[in-house]
Design a protein around this motif. Structure first.
Motif, PDB file in Angstrom:
ATOM      1  N   MET A  35       0.835  -1.195   0.000  1.00 32.14           N
ATOM      2  CA  MET A  35       0.000   0.000   0.000  1.00 32.14           C
ATOM      3  C   MET A  35       0.871   1.247   0.000  1.00 32.14           C
ATOM      4  O   MET A  35       0.606   2.199  -0.741  1.00 32.14           O
ATOM      5  CB  MET A  35      -0.924  -0.009   1.222  1.00 32.14           C
ATOM      6  CG  MET A  35      -1.838   1.185   1.357  1.00 32.14           C
ATOM      7  SD  MET A  35      -1.186   2.620   2.244  1.00 32.14           S
ATOM      8  CE  MET A  35      -0.747   1.954   3.816  1.00 32.14           C
ATOM      9  N   GLN A  36       1.939   1.257   0.802  1.00 29.53           N
ATOM     10  CA  GLN A  36       2.817   2.425   0.865  1.00 29.53           C
ATOM     11  C   GLN A  36       3.554   2.651  -0.448  1.00 29.53           C
ATOM     12  O   GLN A  36       3.800   3.791  -0.828  1.00 29.53           O
ATOM     13  CB  GLN A  36       3.812   2.271   2.015  1.00 29.53           C
ATOM     14  CG  GLN A  36       3.155   2.397   3.369  1.00 29.53           C
ATOM     15  CD  GLN A  36       4.069   2.054   4.515  1.00 29.53           C
ATOM     16  OE1 GLN A  36       5.147   1.502   4.322  1.00 29.53           O
ATOM     17  NE2 GLN A  36       3.642   2.377   5.722  1.00 29.53           N
ATOM     18  N   SER A  37       3.878   1.596  -1.156  1.00 33.15           N
ATOM     19  CA  SER A  37       4.570   1.774  -2.436  1.00 33.15           C
ATOM     20  C   SER A  37       3.622   2.210  -3.549  1.00 33.15           C
ATOM     21  O   SER A  37       4.065   2.757  -4.552  1.00 33.15           O
ATOM     22  CB  SER A  37       5.282   0.478  -2.837  1.00 33.15           C
ATOM     23  OG  SER A  37       4.352  -0.529  -3.144  1.00 33.15           O
ATOM     24  N   GLU A  38       2.324   1.984  -3.383  1.00 26.96           N
ATOM     25  CA  GLU A  38       1.334   2.341  -4.400  1.00 26.96           C
ATOM     26  C   GLU A  38       0.676   3.693  -4.151  1.00 26.96           C
ATOM     27  O   GLU A  38      -0.277   4.047  -4.849  1.00 26.96           O
ATOM     28  CB  GLU A  38       0.253   1.264  -4.483  1.00 26.96           C
ATOM     29  CG  GLU A  38       0.765  -0.071  -4.977  1.00 26.96           C
ATOM     30  CD  GLU A  38      -0.285  -1.165  -4.930  1.00 26.96           C
ATOM     31  OE1 GLU A  38      -1.358  -0.944  -4.313  1.00 26.96           O
ATOM     32  OE2 GLU A  38      -0.031  -2.239  -5.487  1.00 26.96           O
ATOM     33  N   ASP A  76       7.958  10.544   6.308  1.00 23.65           N
ATOM     34  CA  ASP A  76       8.369   9.309   5.641  1.00 23.65           C
ATOM     35  C   ASP A  76       7.156   8.544   5.146  1.00 23.65           C
ATOM     36  O   ASP A  76       6.091   8.593   5.748  1.00 23.65           O
ATOM     37  CB  ASP A  76       9.144   8.406   6.601  1.00 23.65           C
ATOM     38  CG  ASP A  76      10.515   8.947   6.931  1.00 23.65           C
ATOM     39  OD1 ASP A  76      11.036   9.750   6.137  1.00 23.65           O
ATOM     40  OD2 ASP A  76      11.058   8.543   7.976  1.00 23.65           O
ATOM     41  N   ARG A  77       7.341   7.809   4.060  1.00 24.64           N
ATOM     42  CA  ARG A  77       6.266   6.949   3.551  1.00 24.64           C
ATOM     43  C   ARG A  77       5.857   5.906   4.586  1.00 24.64           C
ATOM     44  O   ARG A  77       4.707   5.522   4.662  1.00 24.64           O
ATOM     45  CB  ARG A  77       6.707   6.210   2.289  1.00 24.64           C
ATOM     46  CG  ARG A  77       6.517   6.971   1.027  1.00 24.64           C
ATOM     47  CD  ARG A  77       6.855   6.066  -0.150  1.00 24.64           C
ATOM     48  NE  ARG A  77       6.913   6.829  -1.360  1.00 24.64           N
ATOM     49  CZ  ARG A  77       6.111   6.611  -2.400  1.00 24.64           C
ATOM     50  NH1 ARG A  77       5.257   5.634  -2.387  1.00 24.64           N
ATOM     51  NH2 ARG A  77       6.204   7.364  -3.466  1.00 24.64           N
ATOM     52  N   SER A  78       6.821   5.456   5.360  1.00 23.03           N
ATOM     53  CA  SER A  78       6.538   4.407   6.339  1.00 23.03           C
ATOM     54  C   SER A  78       5.613   4.880   7.453  1.00 23.03           C
ATOM     55  O   SER A  78       5.104   4.068   8.216  1.00 23.03           O
ATOM     56  CB  SER A  78       7.828   3.854   6.929  1.00 23.03           C
ATOM     57  OG  SER A  78       8.533   4.880   7.600  1.00 23.03           O
ATOM     58  N   SER A  79       5.376   6.182   7.564  1.00 20.65           N
ATOM     59  CA  SER A  79       4.481   6.688   8.595  1.00 20.65           C
ATOM     60  C   SER A  79       3.010   6.651   8.156  1.00 20.65           C
ATOM     61  O   SER A  79       2.136   6.983   8.945  1.00 20.65           O
ATOM     62  CB  SER A  79       4.878   8.104   9.001  1.00 20.65           C
ATOM     63  OG  SER A  79       4.687   8.987   7.927  1.00 20.65           O
ATOM     64  N   VAL A  80       2.751   6.261   6.912  1.00 20.06           N
ATOM     65  CA  VAL A  80       1.370   6.171   6.437  1.00 20.06           C
ATOM     66  C   VAL A  80       0.795   4.827   6.883  1.00 20.06           C
ATOM     67  O   VAL A  80       1.347   3.772   6.597  1.00 20.06           O
ATOM     68  CB  VAL A  80       1.294   6.280   4.904  1.00 20.06           C
ATOM     69  CG1 VAL A  80      -0.129   6.099   4.407  1.00 20.06           C
ATOM     70  CG2 VAL A  80       1.843   7.622   4.447  1.00 20.06           C
ATOM     71  N   ARG A  81      -0.316   4.874   7.636  1.00 29.02           N
ATOM     72  CA  ARG A  81      -0.928   3.659   8.162  1.00 29.02           C
ATOM     73  C   ARG A  81      -1.936   3.081   7.200  1.00 29.02           C
ATOM     74  O   ARG A  81      -1.992   1.875   6.980  1.00 29.02           O
ATOM     75  CB  ARG A  81      -1.618   3.962   9.498  1.00 29.02           C
ATOM     76  CG  ARG A  81      -2.272   2.746  10.106  1.00 29.02           C
ATOM     77  CD  ARG A  81      -2.933   3.054  11.408  1.00 29.02           C
ATOM     78  NE  ARG A  81      -3.884   4.143  11.205  1.00 29.02           N
ATOM     79  CZ  ARG A  81      -4.843   4.447  12.042  1.00 29.02           C
ATOM     80  NH1 ARG A  81      -4.996   3.772  13.134  1.00 29.02           N
ATOM     81  NH2 ARG A  81      -5.660   5.432  11.784  1.00 29.02           N
ATOM     82  N   GLU A  82      -2.792   3.942   6.608  1.00 31.04           N
ATOM     83  CA  GLU A  82      -3.806   3.431   5.685  1.00 31.04           C
ATOM     84  C   GLU A  82      -4.240   4.505   4.705  1.00 31.04           C
ATOM     85  O   GLU A  82      -4.079   5.692   4.944  1.00 31.04           O
ATOM     86  CB  GLU A  82      -5.015   2.888   6.439  1.00 31.04           C
ATOM     87  CG  GLU A  82      -5.832   3.925   7.177  1.00 31.04           C
ATOM     88  CD  GLU A  82      -6.989   3.313   7.924  1.00 31.04           C
ATOM     89  OE1 GLU A  82      -8.099   3.320   7.365  1.00 31.04           O
ATOM     90  OE2 GLU A  82      -6.773   2.839   9.044  1.00 31.04           O
ATOM     91  N   ARG A  83      -4.803   4.048   3.621  1.00 32.07           N
ATOM     92  CA  ARG A  83      -5.355   4.916   2.581  1.00 32.07           C
ATOM     93  C   ARG A  83      -6.865   4.895   2.751  1.00 32.07           C
ATOM     94  O   ARG A  83      -7.481   3.846   2.773  1.00 32.07           O
ATOM     95  CB  ARG A  83      -4.923   4.389   1.212  1.00 32.07           C
ATOM     96  CG  ARG A  83      -5.210   5.293   0.085  1.00 32.07           C
ATOM     97  CD  ARG A  83      -4.571   4.876  -1.198  1.00 32.07           C
ATOM     98  NE  ARG A  83      -4.414   3.434  -1.307  1.00 32.07           N
ATOM     99  CZ  ARG A  83      -3.678   2.846  -2.228  1.00 32.07           C
ATOM    100  NH1 ARG A  83      -3.040   3.555  -3.105  1.00 32.07           N
ATOM    101  NH2 ARG A  83      -3.591   1.536  -2.282  1.00 32.07           N
ATOM    102  N   LYS A  84      -7.496   6.078   2.881  1.00 33.95           N
ATOM    103  CA  LYS A  84      -8.926   6.150   3.165  1.00 33.95           C
ATOM    104  C   LYS A  84      -9.793   5.908   1.949  1.00 33.95           C
ATOM    105  O   LYS A  84     -10.904   5.424   2.080  1.00 33.95           O
ATOM    106  CB  LYS A  84      -9.284   7.514   3.764  1.00 33.95           C
ATOM    107  CG  LYS A  84      -8.749   7.694   5.150  1.00 33.95           C
ATOM    108  CD  LYS A  84      -9.300   8.873   5.900  1.00 33.95           C
ATOM    109  CE  LYS A  84      -9.601  10.109   5.148  1.00 33.95           C
ATOM    110  NZ  LYS A  84      -9.988  11.244   5.989  1.00 33.95           N
ATOM    111  N   ASN A  85      -9.318   6.213   0.752  1.00 33.75           N
ATOM    112  CA  ASN A  85     -10.182   6.099  -0.427  1.00 33.75           C
ATOM    113  C   ASN A  85     -10.020   4.769  -1.152  1.00 33.75           C
ATOM    114  O   ASN A  85     -10.073   4.712  -2.353  1.00 33.75           O
ATOM    115  CB  ASN A  85      -9.950   7.278  -1.371  1.00 33.75           C
ATOM    116  CG  ASN A  85      -8.488   7.477  -1.727  1.00 33.75           C
ATOM    117  OD1 ASN A  85      -7.622   6.877  -1.136  1.00 33.75           O
ATOM    118  ND2 ASN A  85      -8.234   8.326  -2.693  1.00 33.75           N
ATOM    119  N   ASP A  86      -9.829   3.685  -0.408  1.00 35.64           N
ATOM    120  CA  ASP A  86      -9.790   2.341  -1.004  1.00 35.64           C
ATOM    121  C   ASP A  86     -11.180   1.772  -1.101  1.00 35.64           C
ATOM    122  O   ASP A  86     -12.035   1.982  -0.340  1.00 35.64           O
ATOM    123  CB  ASP A  86      -8.920   1.403  -0.155  1.00 35.64           C
ATOM    124  CG  ASP A  86      -7.455   1.478  -0.567  1.00 35.64           C
ATOM    125  OD1 ASP A  86      -7.175   2.036  -1.635  1.00 35.64           O
ATOM    126  OD2 ASP A  86      -6.639   0.983   0.209  1.00 35.64           O
TER     127      ASP A  86
END
Length: 86
Positions: A35-38, A76-86
């Motif tokens: 998810m973080q890479s996308e 950092d990208r690693s601090s992103v937990r989730e994407r809301k618009n999935d």
């Protein structure tokens, strides 16, 4: 043969431990990394710290997040937990 029978409970406990704890954690970590890479510009995200915002810019290892009051945060990208618009 008796040694093998004596070690069988320990081996069985390790196998159970692997399938109940280690394997699911590895699967979840792979999903988070994918998810973080996308991530893309415009995605609404939630960070590990609980910040809700929209991705304004992306770099290889960082993202710039814009929050509702208009301020931008670089993290950092690693601090992103989730994407809301999935």
């Amino acid at each position: 043969m008796e040694t093998l029978i004596g070690l069988l409970p320990i081996i069985l406990m390790f196998v159970i431990f692997y399938f109940l704890l280690i394997r699911p954690q590895q699967k979840k970590q792979k999903q988070v990394q994918q998810m973080q890479s996308e991530l893309q510009k415009g995605d609404e995200i939630i960070t590990i710290g609980g910040i809700h915002g929209t991705i304004h810019a992306l770099d290889e290892g960082t993202v710039v997040v814009t929050v509702n009051d208009g301020s931008s945060l670089k993290m950092d990208r690693s601090s992103v937990r989730e994407r809301k618009n999935d």
